[in-house]
Motif scaffolding. Sequence first.
Motif: not given
Length: 430
Positions: A337, A403, A406-407
């Motif tokens: 991140e 982000v 990605y999460r």
Amino acid sequence: MDTVLIDRDLIAADHAAHAAELDDDFAALERQLARRGIAIETIVEAVAAFEVAIPSWGVGTGGTRFARFPGPGEPRDIFDKLDDCAVVQQLCGATPEVSLHIPWDRTDDFARLRVYAHERGLSFAAINSNTFQDSAGQPLSYKFGSLTHTDPAVRRQAVEHNLECIRIGEQLGSKALTLWIGDGANFPGQQHLARAFERYLDSSTAIYAALPEDWNLLIEHKLYEPAFYATVIQDWGSSLLAAQALGPKAQCLVDLGHHAPNVNIEMIVARLLHAGRLGGFHFNDSKYGDDDLDAGSIDPFRLFLIFNELIDARWRGLPSAPAHMLDQSHNITDPIESLAGSAVEVQRAYAQALLVDRQQLAHWQQRNDALRAAQTLKRAFTTDVQPILARARQRKGAAIDPVAVYRDSGYRARCARTRPARVFSGGGIV
Ligand code: RM4
Ligand code: MN
Ligand code: MN
């Protein structure tokens, strides 16, 4: 690119979720910039073409001298690290190159590593030697220095390590060796300051002589740490003297964190550009003595001012194409991140610098109108370029909201299952 680590459907969903809002913000910015005589498309194209390399050590969790708090699913070797770098690249689309550190990234099959990287859409930036630590099986210690050690046998060993790094870099397709040494002293009187520098020149001459024709030697200065009283290549002056003594392939590398607080780094950049010796950057940020906080997290204006010098040099037709790299240590965040976010911050500074009205700036400078000149710079810096950055990522198939994607991907949790945690205690620099 054959190996996809973040499901493409997630990125498609991210685009679908944000497209309308982005179109709206983009159109508003396009109108604003058009009034200022700037075609937004030229900026989007420039941002889309902008790249910044990832340091392989940046994907591991870092630590301070006091402690390291390992994260889940940390990379175990350079192959895992390349996977993580590929994820960063998929998310932000700006980081297709990785910079290796030897011996940290040693493997017995560099040819395979090159293929592995290629399959993930990655290639290799500058290779970094490491003579600031001792590694297993190494005959002589670097405790009292490496390339500048008083003992010629230690210096030879350090030179030989750098030659090996060049050979490894050639196998990987790197085009530069980055030379950062920890050599220096903790006590006044401990080291002969002049002779230590002479020994540096002598050792680095041997390294320079082994550089392939199309390679650069990037000399990185750092004011202190691990040496606390004097560092042999302490500042841009020492770095420039060395580069000029060695020859045209030797260039200076500016790591933003390697300066005392409040040092005017953009001024250093201007001077190195003037000398034709600005070879590259290690981007990061710092507040006090730390040299590895996330780029743009503390002082984004400084980052902008550095890019302002670079764009100005381009505007004036100066030949210069410094290598861009991140050099950060992530102690409390997920490194993926932080790296994706930092790449975006560097791009932001670049985009803002492209918006400076240089004709107008020159006009106010010529008339010594300090206030108007400062306002001209600030106008570019305070422009919200987010829609430009997001549009560039969208076009490249990267995430609009890196982000969030990605999460949602659960990548780290997957890694935590396949990469068993190692037991650590104590601190650590990276
Ligand atoms: C140093 C320097 C080098 C990096 C090492 C890990 O402070 O920034 O570039 O390779 O840290
Ligand atoms: Mn560095
Ligand atoms: Mn550093």
